[in-house]
Design an enzyme around this catalytic site. Sequence first.
Site, PDB file in Angstrom:
ATOM      1  N   THR A 189      47.493  40.200  45.218  1.00  0.00           N
ATOM      2  CA  THR A 189      46.952  40.404  43.881  1.00  0.00           C
ATOM      3  C   THR A 189      48.104  40.276  42.889  1.00  0.00           C
ATOM      4  OG1 THR A 189      45.644  41.897  42.484  1.00  0.00           O
ATOM      5  CG2 THR A 189      47.280  42.912  43.936  1.00  0.00           C
ATOM      6  N   GLY A 233      37.933  44.607  37.783  1.00  0.00           N
ATOM      7  CA  GLY A 233      37.229  44.000  38.907  1.00  0.00           C
ATOM      8  C   GLY A 233      37.153  44.901  40.118  1.00  0.00           C
ATOM      9  N   HIS A 251      44.202  45.714  35.377  1.00  0.00           N
ATOM     10  CA  HIS A 251      44.751  45.918  36.718  1.00  0.00           C
ATOM     11  C   HIS A 251      44.721  47.400  37.071  1.00  0.00           C
ATOM     12  CE1 HIS A 251      46.626  43.865  40.158  1.00  0.00           C
ATOM     13  NE2 HIS A 251      47.046  45.086  40.453  1.00  0.00           N
ATOM     14  N   ASP A 252      43.803  47.746  37.984  1.00  0.00           N
ATOM     15  CA  ASP A 252      43.632  49.104  38.492  1.00  0.00           C
ATOM     16  C   ASP A 252      43.107  50.089  37.455  1.00  0.00           C
ATOM     17  OD1 ASP A 252      44.394  48.230  40.960  1.00  0.00           O
ATOM     18  OD2 ASP A 252      46.417  49.077  40.889  1.00  0.00           O
ATOM     19  N   HIS A 270      39.638  34.669  38.697  1.00  0.00           N
ATOM     20  CA  HIS A 270      41.036  34.344  38.945  1.00  0.00           C
ATOM     21  C   HIS A 270      41.097  33.432  40.165  1.00  0.00           C
ATOM     22  CE1 HIS A 270      45.466  35.878  38.943  1.00  0.00           C
ATOM     23  NE2 HIS A 270      45.378  34.690  39.507  1.00  0.00           N
ATOM     24  N   GLU A 295      41.694  33.369  34.660  1.00  0.00           N
ATOM     25  CA  GLU A 295      43.080  33.779  34.865  1.00  0.00           C
ATOM     26  C   GLU A 295      43.733  32.926  35.944  1.00  0.00           C
ATOM     27  OE1 GLU A 295      42.619  38.615  34.163  1.00  0.00           O
ATOM     28  OE2 GLU A 295      42.891  37.814  36.195  1.00  0.00           O
TER      29      GLU A 295
END
Length: 237
Positions: free
Chosen positions: A100, A213, A190-191, A43, A70
């Site tokens: 983020t 990630g 995400h998370d 990203h 991304e």
Amino acid sequence: MTKLSVNVNKIATLRNARGGNVPDLLKVAADIERFGAQGITIHPRPDERHIRYQDARDLKNIVTTEYNVEGNPNPKFIDLVLEVKPTQVTLVPDAVDAITSNAGWDTVKNESFLKDVIGTFKKAGIRTSIFVDPDSAMVTGAQNVGADRIELYTESYASQFTSDKEKAIQPFVEAALTANEIGIGINAGHDLSLENILYFKTHIPNLLEVSIGHALICEAIYLGLDNVVNMYLNKLK
């Protein structure tokens, strides 16, 4: 099987903190693939605070699985994607100063803009995905602008998981059912973590891919510290 794409932004953050090339982003990406991951995600942001635009170019020659780039489709990002031609581009509406990603696209209000951007990428043969909140209207809107896939923004699921997992997953199940009905592919990220990924995967029908990630890199540190500390102790005996 749902594919795992590993986001290597945090590897670049660690490298950039000291300058030089340790850890070696390209080697880490190649190793992650060798360990079995089915994709690499990056990203790049305009300030290049972790992934640099040159990293995106260099990784093109390294990644042999799926390559997912991304970002917010500003002109510089669009040019980079058209140059690199990854397997997939994921459009994320993050502000320049965002720490983020913190929201999905309003695919209805941004219909005209997203149609133009997606049309450009699809002409280049790049699969397109749109980062969206778990909202059936946004999922339908993603199909209307021509996206191949959505990426469900899973922060709310992760934050509620430990207190009420059934409540946390429900909007994502509904969004996924809409996606299945209209024929648009489903990614998520995400998370997501080792703690919550199995429950999510089990309850989301036809989940094609997850991008992970921050949690994965943190878990790799936790799970690897015992081994590395003892390797040092053995050297120092």
